[in-house]
Enzyme design. Sequence first.
Site, mmCIF file in Angstrom:
data_model
loop_
_atom_site.group_PDB
_atom_site.id
_atom_site.type_symbol
_atom_site.label_atom_id
_atom_site.label_comp_id
_atom_site.label_asym_id
_atom_site.label_seq_id
_atom_site.Cartn_x
_atom_site.Cartn_y
_atom_site.Cartn_z
ATOM 1 N N GLY A 86 0.786 -1.236 0.000
ATOM 2 C CA GLY A 86 0.000 0.000 0.000
ATOM 3 C C GLY A 86 0.814 1.280 0.000
ATOM 4 O O GLY A 86 0.293 2.344 0.345
ATOM 5 N N SER A 87 2.096 1.204 -0.435
ATOM 6 C CA SER A 87 2.890 2.442 -0.397
ATOM 7 C C SER A 87 2.304 3.494 -1.351
ATOM 8 O O SER A 87 2.269 4.678 -1.025
ATOM 9 C CB SER A 87 4.359 2.164 -0.725
ATOM 10 O OG SER A 87 4.501 1.774 -2.064
ATOM 11 N N ASN A 88 1.824 3.052 -2.512
ATOM 12 C CA ASN A 88 1.187 4.024 -3.427
ATOM 13 C C ASN A 88 -0.100 4.583 -2.821
ATOM 14 O O ASN A 88 -0.379 5.773 -2.939
ATOM 15 C CB ASN A 88 0.876 3.355 -4.771
ATOM 16 C CG ASN A 88 2.100 3.278 -5.651
ATOM 17 O OD1 ASN A 88 2.519 4.270 -6.230
ATOM 18 N ND2 ASN A 88 2.704 2.100 -5.721
ATOM 19 N N LEU A 137 -4.531 -7.067 -8.393
ATOM 20 C CA LEU A 137 -4.152 -8.023 -9.435
ATOM 21 C C LEU A 137 -5.318 -8.685 -10.166
ATOM 22 O O LEU A 137 -5.115 -9.295 -11.208
ATOM 23 C CB LEU A 137 -3.238 -9.107 -8.839
ATOM 24 C CG LEU A 137 -1.951 -8.574 -8.194
ATOM 25 C CD1 LEU A 137 -1.089 -9.716 -7.679
ATOM 26 C CD2 LEU A 137 -1.159 -7.732 -9.180
ATOM 27 N N ASN A 195 -5.110 2.510 -13.758
ATOM 28 C CA ASN A 195 -4.186 1.564 -13.134
ATOM 29 C C ASN A 195 -2.763 2.065 -13.334
ATOM 30 O O ASN A 195 -2.493 2.839 -14.250
ATOM 31 C CB ASN A 195 -4.356 0.189 -13.799
ATOM 32 C CG ASN A 195 -3.395 -0.842 -13.223
ATOM 33 O OD1 ASN A 195 -3.181 -0.904 -12.009
ATOM 34 N ND2 ASN A 195 -2.799 -1.656 -14.086
ATOM 35 N N HIS A 197 1.110 0.505 -13.891
ATOM 36 C CA HIS A 197 1.844 -0.725 -14.183
ATOM 37 C C HIS A 197 3.346 -0.415 -14.088
ATOM 38 O O HIS A 197 3.799 0.605 -14.610
ATOM 39 C CB HIS A 197 1.475 -1.224 -15.582
ATOM 40 C CG HIS A 197 2.121 -2.536 -15.901
ATOM 41 N ND1 HIS A 197 1.685 -3.725 -15.372
ATOM 42 C CD2 HIS A 197 3.202 -2.841 -16.674
ATOM 43 C CE1 HIS A 197 2.452 -4.706 -15.808
ATOM 44 N NE2 HIS A 197 3.381 -4.201 -16.594
ATOM 45 N N ASP A 203 -3.678 -4.742 -18.460
ATOM 46 C CA ASP A 203 -2.645 -3.759 -18.831
ATOM 47 C C ASP A 203 -2.778 -3.276 -20.277
ATOM 48 O O ASP A 203 -1.785 -3.110 -20.987
ATOM 49 C CB ASP A 203 -1.238 -4.376 -18.641
ATOM 50 C CG ASP A 203 -1.042 -4.912 -17.239
ATOM 51 O OD1 ASP A 203 -1.553 -4.292 -16.296
ATOM 52 O OD2 ASP A 203 -0.394 -5.960 -17.097
ATOM 53 N N GLU A 241 6.721 5.834 -9.193
ATOM 54 C CA GLU A 241 5.281 5.746 -8.929
ATOM 55 C C GLU A 241 4.866 6.786 -7.889
ATOM 56 O O GLU A 241 3.876 7.497 -8.064
ATOM 57 C CB GLU A 241 4.922 4.342 -8.430
ATOM 58 C CG GLU A 241 5.091 3.295 -9.502
ATOM 59 C CD GLU A 241 4.769 1.884 -9.033
ATOM 60 O OE1 GLU A 241 4.429 1.066 -9.879
ATOM 61 O OE2 GLU A 241 4.861 1.607 -7.828
HETATM 62 C C1 GRF Z 1 3.236 -1.113 -7.678
HETATM 63 O O1 GRF Z 1 4.518 -1.390 -8.088
HETATM 64 C C2 GRF Z 1 2.308 -0.984 -8.860
HETATM 65 O O2 GRF Z 1 2.937 -0.624 -10.035
HETATM 66 C C3 GRF Z 1 1.781 -2.375 -9.012
HETATM 67 O O3 GRF Z 1 1.686 -2.871 -7.717
HETATM 68 C C4 GRF Z 1 2.638 -2.250 -6.884
HETATM 69 C C5 GRF Z 1 1.949 -1.797 -5.630
HETATM 70 O O4 GRF Z 1 2.882 -1.401 -4.653
HETATM 71 N N1 GRF Z 1 0.562 -2.371 -9.780
HETATM 72 P P1 GRF Z 1 2.386 -0.789 -3.266
HETATM 73 O O5 GRF Z 1 1.506 -1.841 -2.609
HETATM 74 O O6 GRF Z 1 1.630 0.452 -3.558
HETATM 75 O O7 GRF Z 1 3.636 -0.547 -2.473
#
Ligand code: GRF
Length: 282
Positions: free
Chosen positions: A105-107, A178, A195, A197, A238, A267
Amino acid sequence: MFKKLKQHWKVNGLHLAFIIATFALGGSLCGYAGRKILLLLHMDKGVSWVLLYILLIVLLWPICVILISIPFGQFLFFRKYIARIWQKFSGRQKVRIAVFASGAGSNTQVIIDHFAGSPSTRVALIVCNKPGAGVLSIAAKENIPALLINKEQFLNGDHYLAALRENKIGFIVLAGFLWKVPVDLIKAYPKKIINIHPALLPKYGGAGMYGHFVHEAIIAHKEKESGISIHYVDELYDHGEIIYQAKCGVDENDTAESLAKKIHLLEHAHYAAVIEKIVMKG
Ligand code: GRF
């Protein structure tokens, strides 16, 4: 009272002092400018001047406050503050985003932080398919409702549409999710699901191309560059229209792990800003 304001605006004491000074000077400047304008137009007499004066002050206040905020270093704060007031008066509803994520969940965290205090957009729901995923702890810490979904129900039709509507979700962001998004959901949110990628699509995408598999393939093929692709979601993995890409170099001594770190940095630097642009476009 000052303590409450500090908490409400999430600022420290010095910052609060600058904000109050900006309010005070901005207010005085707008009063002064309003009087001067009425004098110049010879409209400073009669009953109507009071109404004109009030109208001028309302119009001049945002301009004066923004002007004064610049030397005080408070431009960003007041830009947001005025946008929030405008939002309230114009009656525009905030766009409520659902983030679909099932990993660390870092994003998601970066996206939540980006929209914290935004007058127009908020992360209103986290949708996750993995009990115990890191992103669920983030949702709990941030006080954002989380919806744990079941694969069969998700993939077979419109089972979760009701929950999204109940939460008034207007836009969906996938960040480490996913499962293929079912057609019913795509139809219900046309051009409103995006999304990210971790590679430069159309290369290194499709079923099975996720996480470390992507980076391992890129290293194995001795690619010189990789990057991120932000795209609309369609019924294929994708595949939807690409909105934005950013690149990074792949060095000879890069490993899948070191490349993954570079990609995460990209990201975190770009995804939230791109989401904001797309949401604003409506
Ligand atoms: C990211 O690298 C994104 O590109 C992919 O899944 C990953 C999620 O990373 N779709 P995080 O859980 O947000 O750290």
